[in-house]
Design an enzyme around this catalytic site. Structure first.
Site, PDB file in Angstrom:
ATOM      1  N   HIS A  66       0.837  -1.201   0.000  1.00  0.00           N
ATOM      2  CA  HIS A  66       0.000   0.000   0.000  1.00  0.00           C
ATOM      3  C   HIS A  66       0.870   1.247   0.000  1.00  0.00           C
ATOM      4  CE1 HIS A  66      -3.249   2.779   0.918  1.00  0.00           C
ATOM      5  NE2 HIS A  66      -4.046   1.821   0.473  1.00  0.00           N
ATOM      6  N   HIS A  67       0.413   2.236  -0.760  1.00  0.00           N
ATOM      7  CA  HIS A  67       1.189   3.462  -0.913  1.00  0.00           C
ATOM      8  C   HIS A  67       1.289   4.236   0.403  1.00  0.00           C
ATOM      9  CE1 HIS A  67       3.287   6.439  -3.108  1.00  0.00           C
ATOM     10  NE2 HIS A  67       2.762   6.179  -4.290  1.00  0.00           N
ATOM     11  N   SER A  68       0.424   3.943   1.347  1.00  0.00           N
ATOM     12  CA  SER A  68       0.521   4.598   2.657  1.00  0.00           C
ATOM     13  C   SER A  68       1.673   4.015   3.478  1.00  0.00           C
ATOM     14  CB  SER A  68      -0.789   4.431   3.434  1.00  0.00           C
ATOM     15  OG  SER A  68      -1.051   3.057   3.658  1.00  0.00           O
TER      16      SER A  68
END
Lengths: 451, 451
Positions: free
Chosen positions: B135-137
């Protein structure tokens, strides 16, 4: 463009990323003896030729002015509905179940018609698996199993149109009964009602009174207030674990005969034994017995009224060490429900069912997740085919339902009869119900200890 | 428990079922000559031994009082993060890309740490594929590629700890530059700001003025108002299509030398040719040239200031039939941007970049989807490894980035350099950008016509 009907809309509205609302079916298929090395590839090529889907497989959702409609998908692309995969070697059932768990966890894409078919080669014993997922707003769970059967033949030599290209079938009263038997549909139907009326509904109040009054008089009466809190009754994650196994119906019937019990009683005994053993493993066995919701078709022998459908609550006696004592609890509570239903007219039994479902549904839909639940899990038995079925020359060895779990009901055991076997499909939230595979062994032990 | 930082939160908040916010990487791996039949199984067994993940691979999301926090996952189960699959025979790259498309479409489960690794055997030529999604987070796109490299070795004989069990690395200034280069991060950062200030921001107003003034004087200046409306600038579906291919850097450099152009100019020429051909196929080529957003690292030769990072808009000249004319448009607009940036100080170039991104971001974040976009697609070049890398004895033949598309930006071309090749990873919305595979052939044609 056609508005989504209210019941189907519920499945769409209550769907969340942790709570997908699609049902599935897993077929284990054995190619014929003389199948060549390109059998699976050719079969996939064959079905990929049916590029134009029929209703409801051609319907996609659109939103107009805040309302949801079904519309024919003008850009339908079969390639984004059919997947051809393989299991890694050695391709054991274990690897297959892990893959099905993963596929069943993923949400369907609402920009496309809400269904997918996976053809999975490389299952041990030279078999292939076919996993189909369909959104519950498109078909109900029981009819989905029927539909999958319509896509197969009794004749090994017949080729058949794939399910998405079958001509549309008219609804029959048989279908209506099946629809009513679908536990997920029932739960959500009442959850939706419950959202509006919260818990003040008259039916619930009268069932509350009834529950308290009856419980004191009748030890076999299962009220909506006795299910203990268990690990199964929590908020769920978005990950699923699927487990499946077949048991011979002759074997289960023989055990039933031995104990003067029905096939369903023995199935519930297997579940009870497995739940008890599993919860002991997890150090989470409640002092009070688990209660399961069981949708049942109740035929009155002295009437011509056809099927009467109801939901019963069964006391699984999981707190009892003796398998025979557990069976007695199950028989007592099931027979109590059946007798009660037999004295009721249709309206009364529907009202009772509705009360159970509304109370539980309110709890679920309102998302308050309190220390109360009307039941701990769902065990559902879906009628299936008696004789072996074939898919373009390949015999179907097993058919396993892959159902839905929801916040507050993290375990669902759905079984179906097929060609002399009872085929169990267990679906659970991976986080809430870890090591679901153990259940299969424990179900077997539960049957063996009654033999 | 640690609050999610504001930038990472944006990735979580803007994630929708049609717009997952994870990035991926696809490795094509060739086992050593002497690998036995259980090589892949043993490798999976080896990595499955690392059951305890390190930061950030052990972090899951929790919500407390409406706020999001990262917390260590106490119930971490490696089995629900690592999948071992196989391609159906013949296991062509075509089947692999279809599978990666599907895997990249699915949302990650927020109840678990937000990453997954798929080991896929049975790729033609005796190869295996490893697809990782994160996930980009949790990590930004460029660092994700770096991280995947940290999980490999330069030495063929070395075994290596899997990425989820690597010791945590300290952030370096190099990382900070890479972070700034990440186009998705930039877009969302400004989209978030834009949500607050809508389109009335001063920077946007001054860029508007600038755009109008400059456009009249300078034919190579690409304003934020010239990108035509294209099929790529629509709302997207939740289904992805992935395509990947390698080109020799020597070959691209030779073409560049022939035309006095940089490697990036030739890459953009390839993209331009492919886009033109594709849009002609679809009968959707606009009369005005497509504009692509390109994050760039701009080094001033006469300064010691290190890297200066900016976003440029390149005019792809897609309306021009001649490949040389298209190359001229690209060179003109890229050089114009570079010169402009070279005259700016850091603050000015950041302000300019911010203006582009804010204007586009507002459009995207506000979901108004008007007939306007600052650019039509993203082309991003991520620096990679020069020399071949190995994974537990197996040589990595290719490394392909699998990026993110969003409402309004339905196509993303991300490439990375690896061992003498440029590795293109194209990700598109399956519905908005059908037949994405054709792009690979058209990119090749775009290179060939300049040779």
């Amino acid at each position: 463009m056609k508005p989504v009907n209210p019941m189907d809309l519920v499945f769409l509205l209550l769907e969340r990323r942790n709570q997908p609302m699609h049902v599935g079916g897993l077929f284990l298929v054995k190619p014929p003896e003389d199948a060549g090395p390109t059998f699976v590839k050719d079969l996939v090529g064959h079905v990929m030729g049916y590029k134009v889907p029929t209703h409801p497989f051609n319907q996609r959702l659109v939103t107009r002015g805040g309302f949801q409609f079904w519309t024919e998908d003008e850009d339908f692309d079969l390639e984004s509905h059919i997947y051809h995969l393989a299991l890694p070697k050695p391709g054991r059932v274990r690897e297959l179940l892990a893959l099905i768990s993963k596929l069943h966890s993923a949400l369907l894409d609402r920009h496309k018609p809400l269904w997918e078919v996976y053809v999975i080669e490389g299952v041990e014993g030279g078999r292939i698996a076919i996993y189909t997922k369909i959104h519950h707003s498109l078909v109900d769970g029981v009819s989905a199993m029927r539909l999958l059967e319509r896509g197969t033949t009794a004749d090994p030599d017949e080729t058949i149109v794939p399910i998405w290209a079958l001509p549309k079938k008219q609804r029959t009263s048989q279908d209506q009964n099946e629809l009513a038997l679908d536990p997920v549909r029932q739960l959500l139907q009442h959850a939706q009602g419950a959202k509006k009326m919260a818990t003040s509904a008259g039916k619930v109040v009268s069932e509350v009174a009834n529950s308290i009054r009856r419980r004191n008089k009748d030890k076999d009466y299962v009220s909506i207030f006795q299910a203990p809190r268990t690990i199964f009754n929590q908020r769920i994650s978005g990950s699923r674990r699927f487990a499946a196994q077949s048991w011979s119906m002759d074997r289960i019937r023989a055990v039933g005969k031995r104990h003067g019990a029905t096939l369903n009683d023995i199935v519930l005994s297997m579940c009870s034994a497995a739940l008890r053993r599993y919860l002991i493993d997890m150090d989470a066995l409640p002092e009070k017995p688990l209660v399961t919701m069981v949708p049942m078709s109740l035929r009155k022998d002295d009437s011509e009224g056809g099927n009467q459908v109801a939901v019963i609550l069964a006391d699984l006696g999981t707190h009892l060490e003796s398998p025979l004592d557990r069976l007695k609890s199950i028989q007592g509570s099931v027979n109590n429900s059946k007798e009660r239903f037999s004295r009721m007219n249709q309206a009364e039994s529907m009202a009772y069912t509705s009360a159970i479902m509304t109370a539980h549904g309110a709890n679920m839909a309102l998302g308050i997740n309190p220390a109360w639940q009307a039941f701990n899990l769902v065990v559902s038995n879906v009628p299936g085919a008696d004789k072996p079925r074939y898919w373009n020359g390949a015999v179907i060895e097993g058919i396993y339902p892959v159902s839905i779990v929801m916040d507050g009901v993290a375990l669902n055991i759905t079984l179906t009869s097929y060609a002399g076997n009872l085929e169990f499909g267990l679906i659970g939230c991976q986080r809430t119900v870890p090591h679901l595979q153990r259940f299969l062994q424990y179900l077997e032990e539960g049957l063996a200890e009654l033999e």
